[in-house]
Write a protein that holds these residues in place. Sequence first.
Motif, PDB file in Angstrom:
ATOM      1  N   ALA A  91       0.863  -1.182   0.000  1.00  0.00           N
ATOM      2  CA  ALA A  91       0.000   0.000   0.000  1.00  0.00           C
ATOM      3  C   ALA A  91       0.901   1.233   0.000  1.00  0.00           C
ATOM      4  O   ALA A  91       2.115   1.137   0.189  1.00  0.00           O
ATOM      5  N   ASN A  92       0.304   2.373  -0.213  1.00  0.00           N
ATOM      6  CA  ASN A  92       1.078   3.621  -0.255  1.00  0.00           C
ATOM      7  C   ASN A  92       1.926   3.828   0.992  1.00  0.00           C
ATOM      8  O   ASN A  92       3.044   4.313   0.902  1.00  0.00           O
ATOM      9  N   ASN A  93       1.404   3.465   2.149  1.00  0.00           N
ATOM     10  CA  ASN A  93       2.159   3.706   3.381  1.00  0.00           C
ATOM     11  C   ASN A  93       3.318   2.715   3.572  1.00  0.00           C
ATOM     12  O   ASN A  93       4.082   2.832   4.506  1.00  0.00           O
ATOM     13  N   SER A  94       3.477   1.744   2.677  1.00  0.00           N
ATOM     14  CA  SER A  94       4.595   0.795   2.745  1.00  0.00           C
ATOM     15  C   SER A  94       5.716   1.157   1.781  1.00  0.00           C
ATOM     16  O   SER A  94       6.776   0.536   1.816  1.00  0.00           O
ATOM     17  N   ILE A  95       5.480   2.119   0.925  1.00  0.00           N
ATOM     18  CA  ILE A  95       6.432   2.402  -0.147  1.00  0.00           C
ATOM     19  C   ILE A  95       7.755   2.957   0.369  1.00  0.00           C
ATOM     20  O   ILE A  95       8.822   2.526  -0.068  1.00  0.00           O
ATOM     21  N   VAL A  96       7.717   3.897   1.299  1.00  0.00           N
ATOM     22  CA  VAL A  96       8.949   4.560   1.741  1.00  0.00           C
ATOM     23  C   VAL A  96       9.978   3.584   2.306  1.00  0.00           C
ATOM     24  O   VAL A  96      11.138   3.605   1.879  1.00  0.00           O
TER      25      VAL A  96
END
Length: 107
Positions: A91-96
Amino acid sequence: MKKTAFFASAATIMLSGLVAVQAARAECGIEKGTVRILSNDFEALRLVVSEAEKCASATVKVSKNQTSEHKNLQVPALKINPAQYTVAVIANNSIVPLLNEGLLRPP
């Protein structure tokens, strides 16, 4: 004469069914190997993973780990060589964290 036409029609229908089954099987795009999937555990992803599991065969093994702890598992599991999973649904919050470790590739 009618029996011959009936058997020819039945054979054509059976052959068409076999071709359709093979065509559906070919959509997987993998002939041998393993597919190991890590994802969050919610209904939409369960449906996607269940479709992937249909690609399992004598030469293709499909396994999954669907858990709410997936974000904690992603970096360590993908950082080892070879990676523990061949697919990680993120998900977006796992990308970094994944970007920071150089673990993301463009599609």
